[in-house]
Design an enzyme around this catalytic site. Structure first.
Site, PDB file in Angstrom:
ATOM      1  N   ASP A 184      42.162  59.289  47.133  1.00  0.00           N
ATOM      2  CA  ASP A 184      42.402  57.941  47.666  1.00  0.00           C
ATOM      3  C   ASP A 184      43.738  57.456  47.115  1.00  0.00           C
ATOM      4  OD1 ASP A 184      39.739  58.418  48.337  1.00  0.00           O
ATOM      5  OD2 ASP A 184      39.165  56.314  48.103  1.00  0.00           O
ATOM      6  N   LYS A 222      37.619  53.707  56.064  1.00  0.00           N
ATOM      7  CA  LYS A 222      36.866  53.283  54.873  1.00  0.00           C
ATOM      8  C   LYS A 222      37.199  51.846  54.496  1.00  0.00           C
ATOM      9  CE  LYS A 222      36.172  54.279  49.954  1.00  0.00           C
ATOM     10  NZ  LYS A 222      36.462  55.153  48.817  1.00  0.00           N
ATOM     11  N   LYS A 232      42.061  53.325  54.639  1.00  0.00           N
ATOM     12  CA  LYS A 232      41.165  52.520  53.802  1.00  0.00           C
ATOM     13  C   LYS A 232      41.790  51.156  53.568  1.00  0.00           C
ATOM     14  CE  LYS A 232      39.416  52.721  49.023  1.00  0.00           C
ATOM     15  NZ  LYS A 232      39.226  53.571  47.829  1.00  0.00           N
TER      16      LYS A 232
END
Lengths: 303, 294
Positions: free
Chosen positions: A140, A239, A203
């Site tokens: 991430d 996400k 995300k």
């Protein structure tokens, strides 16, 4: 990658009609989902969670405990799914990986000087490599918001592409920190840049800044994913992270996902919730559905 | 030109706000002449659930306030009620109570709040003890609030029953969800407005209107409720409540014989009913004149 050869001009990404987005989002919150479909939805949410601990005070003990919870959500109720992944700092990847051997739960690591992303290119690459060498299945990364807001889109694109190269087979999630991007237009632009640069997931947030994930921001990103899919035929995951702490809200996100991208995205391969307190609320709702009695957090493990 | 009177919409009180019932159900409240005086919210189990969530999240802050500060806030509630005495008397009259009885009910309610305001920082001394033990420990027991208290308050009384049930619970640092009288609910909602302007944190008191036959099983089965107070006389409901309370061993107190306007309806022991005793063993070197044991 074929997609890179047909790069669009990011200066002319579509602008977003904020009022339209908000009205569309309001519709998603009116769906009534009950009984069996609710139960199925709850289990799906559970299975889509990236159980997260990203705190300065994290220790190996805390991470081990969370990994145990990731596999044994609430043993009183049989046949519960596990969560999708645990999300930790690079220094905790090794511990998490060892704790999760054979469980099928993936280890995601934040990287690139999370959460601010204020560091040098070399350090960001090393940060990512370190996480991967310790066994991270997913990375991430955060984008450089400062550069993005300056209009230095090439810098942001190149940075994502460079990290993607380092990642190899590991899936790359790109965090925009939408709370710092100010406008939905910027969110859309960041989404396009990240996907064309090779992101496997986009995300919303680090969870360190408020507002974190909101439904309007998520809808803008989902629509970007849809347009990208139409243009390139490549699926990209989504996400939302931070601020989703109740099952009811999570269920509304699923509705939004289903009605924007369709059934193909309804699995943890393509959709994740970045959350820590959501899991317990989902478990309490599942327990409510099975026992018929409203639950108390006193009877659920803290992670 | 004649003026149309602005009627008050009676809603419910959850987490410091006045929402309508999520169920969208209402019941008409009628006066003696069978005229509708208000449409009351017929609260559902989901309203109750929301109220418990509000009460739970308010518990930490309220129970940690200093006893003296809780006392000030209870006194403030009494002040606010005093200032709006006439409104409550008018509402009681509307619900079919005689003028003299209405006045008595309001003044008694104010006095009862002041009574419990006084007890806020005194019951601890009354119920605490230093215990004689045979080892080298300083051993003491102190009361601590139980947690979230669900209350099914008196059906016969609109205001006094409500105050009598709420005051000792919040004086002791608990938070609560209260079901008001179904047939005399007006004062409960107006009392919520008083609470809301008395520096009482949102969620400490939550008030629902509705039907006990429908709600008592949810009041008693909810796992996040720590104690249940029942001020009515229905034998069947009492039985169900006692059975359901076993699920998470809630405390259950049935006050079916209480006479609201008597002196006996107020006592520090009503505070004590919603307290848990915590005993602490503190190691010390000497007990009295004996030598250290470790």
């Amino acid at each position: 990658m074929a997609a890179k050869s047909i790069l669009p001009d990011f200066r002319i990404t579509p602008t977003i009609d904020q009022v339209g987005i908000e009205e569309r989002v309001a519709r998603f919150t009116t769906r009534s989902i009950k009984k069996e479909s609710k139960m199925q939805g709850l289990k799906m949410i559970l299975n889509m969670i990236d159980l997260t601990t990203l705190e300065g005070k994290d220790t190996e003990g805390k991470v081990k405990q969370m990994c145990y919870k990731a596999v044994h959500m609430h043993d009183v109720i049989p046949d519960l799914p596990t969560v999708a992944a645990v999300c930790v700092y690079p220094s905790m990847v090794k511990t998490a990986k060892e704790s999760l051997i054979g469980s099928g739960v993936k280890v995601a690591s934040v990287s690139t000087a999370f959460p601010s992303g204020q560091s040098t290119h070399e350090i960001k690459i090393l940060d990512t490599k370190f996480a991967l060498e310790n066994g991270a299945d997913e990375i991430d990364m955060v984008i450089s918001r400062g550069e993005f807001l300056k209009g230095n889109y090439n810098f942001v694109f190149d940075e994502i592409a460079a990290i993607k190269d380092v990642c190899g087979k590991a899936r790359l999630k790109v965090i925009f920190e939408t709370g710092e991007l100010s406008t939905l237009d910027n969110v859309r632009k960041a989404s396009d840049i990240a996907m064309y640069a090779g992101a496997d997931f986009i995300k919303t947030s680090t969870g360190k800044i408020s507002p974190a994930a909101t439904m309007p921001v998520t809808l803008v990103m989902l629509e970007a994913i849809r347009d990208y899919y139409y243009a390139t035929n490549r699926m990209v995951g989504m996400k939302p992270a931070g601020g989703i702490s109740t099952s009811k809200l999570a269920m509304q996100y699923l509705v939004m996902l289903r009605e924007t991208l369709g059934g193909a995205w309804l699995s943890n391969e393509w959709f994740r919730f970045g959350a820590s307190s959501l899991a317990n609320d989902v478990l309490m709702q599942i327990a409510k559905q099975t026992t018929g009695v409203y639950q108390s957090s006193d009877y659920f493990s803290k992670d | 030109m004649s003026r149309l009177e602005i009627q008050k919409t009676y809603k419910i009180f959850i987490g410091g706000q006045f929402p309508r019932t999520e169920s969208g159900r209402y019941y008409p409240l009628k006066n003696k002449k069978n005229e509708v005086i208000a449409n009351m919210c017929l609260s559902s189990r989901k309203d109750f659930r929301n109220a418990v969530v509000a009460a739970r999240s308010a518990f930490g802050g309220w129970s940690e306030k200093s006893a003296f500060n809780r006392s000030q806030i209870l006194y403030r509630i009494a002040e606010m009620l005093e200032g709006r005495k006439e409104q409550f008397i008018a509402e009681l009259l509307l619900q079919g109570i005689s003028a003299a009885a209405a006045k008595e009910e309001v003044t008694l309610s104010i006095d009862r709040l002041v009574y419990y305001a006084g007890w806020c920082d005194k019951y601890q001394a009354l119920f605490s003890s230093v215990n004689p033990v045979a080892s080298s420990h300083f051993n003491f027991s102190v009361p601590e609030p139980t947690g979230v208290v669900a209350i099914i308050s008196s059906e016969e009384s609109s205001l006094l029953g409500l105050v009598t049930s709420i005051a000792p619970v919040i004086a002791g640092g608990n938070t609560c969800v209260v079901l008001a009288s179904e047939s005399k609910p007006l004062c409960a909602i107006t009392f919520s407005e008083v609470l809301n302007t008395s520096d009482l944190s949102a969620g400490v008191v939550n008030i629902l209107t509705g039907n006990s036959a429908e709600l008592h099983s949810h009041f008693s089965s909810h796992m996040d409720v720590n104690s249940l107070l029942y001020y009515r006389k229905n034998k069947n409901e009492i039985k169900t409540i006692k059975e359901n309370a076993a699920l998470n061993v809630k405390r259950v107190h049935i006050y079916d014989k209480i006479i609201l306007n008597s002196e006996k309806a107020q006592s520090p022991y009503f505070i004590f009913d919603n307290q848990e005793i915590k005993t602490t063993w503190h190691p010390v070197e000497n007990i009295g004149s004996s030598k250290g044991g470790y």
